[in-house]
Design a protein around this motif. Structure first.
Motif: not given
Length: 266
Positions: A201-218
């Motif tokens: 699951x960690x690897x799945x998160x690291x594989x995608x855009x870090x900016x998209x994840x941060x802005x998405x969670x916001x």
């Protein structure tokens, strides 16, 4: 991959950085990783540190040993979260919840055993969670004459009302199978497979855009109290902004070029 561990003075909370991953471990196995004020305060500080560090892309939260993720507040005399202090306007668990609510880094719960009371509150703060088959989840506060006041704020949108009522009003726990059926867990695995499942699951998160994840969670947190029309206005303005980012341009170029993307987080 380098690893630089750091611990608090009492060794009750371990915070370790491994590349883009921050691993936080409740390290009181002799007390079933029960929470003290100090542990809660340090947890909040670690979450705020991760949120401020753009190189941190995922947090893994777990408990030491193989018996308990967290059994809740430490009820022994001393530094217990139930020690009254009327000079404090805010309580450590509530402050931790505020820090997590404002944190744009995904948090994965590695649930290695019993998850009760305040421990269930920590579990509820995680964005995703994987548990061992033996794990149990409950709010037994009524059995000692109190009620799970603070963690209701965290859990009321996660647990279906009838099950929430039953857990709060009887103090009886549910097992991992039931928790999974209620949508509280992403996966249930044998104990021997827990680390493999969490790392996948960690690897799945690291594989995608870090900016998209941060802005998405916001955005996911920002829309919680909005009306439908407010949500639509907020999200349509944000998608227009995201399309202009380096990560979005790289993602589209990689898709069209049929190659893995190289993320910059910008």
């Amino acid at each position: 991959m380098s690893s630089t561990p750091s611990t608090d003075t009492a060794n009750d909370l371990l915070v370790e950085r491994q590349g883009a991953v921050m691993r936080i471990t409740l390290n009181r196995p002799q007390r079933r990783n029960a929470l003290t004020d100090d542990v809660l305060l340090r947890l909040g500080a670690a979450v705020r540190e991760a949120n401020a560090d753009r190189s941190v892309r995922v947090i893994v939260l777990t408990g030491a040993g193989d018996k308990a993720f967290c059994a809740g507040a430490d009820l022994t005399p001393g530094d217990t979260p139930f020690k009254p202090d009327f000079t404090r306007m805010q309580l450590p668990l509530a402050d931790l919840a505020r820090a997590v609510h404002d944190c744009q880094v995904p948090i994965i719960g590695r649930i290695n055993g019993v998850c009760m009371a305040g421990g269930l509150g920590l579990f509820g703060l995680c964005d995703m969670a994987i548990a061992v088959e033996e794990a149990r989840f409950g709010m037994p506060e009524v059995k000692i004459g109190i009620f799970p006041m603070q963690i209701l704020t965290i859990l009321r949108d996660l647990i279906p009302p009838r099950f929430l009522n039953q857990m709060c009003l009887t103090g009886q726990p549910i097992d991992s199978k039931t928790a999974f059926s209620l949508g509280l867990l992403n996966k249930v695995v044998p104990a021997a497979e827990l680390d493999t499942a969490v790392e996948a699951l960690v690897a799945d998160v690291l594989a995608v855009s870090p900016l998209a994840v941060r802005r998405g969670k916001y955005a996911m947190h920002a829309v919680e109290a909005m009306s439908f029309h407010e949500m639509m206005a907020f999200t349509e303005s944000n998608i227009s902004a995201m399309i202009q980012t380096e990560d979005a341009r790289e993602g589209l170029a990689a898709f069209n070029g049929k190659r893995p993307p190289v993320w910059t987080g910008r």
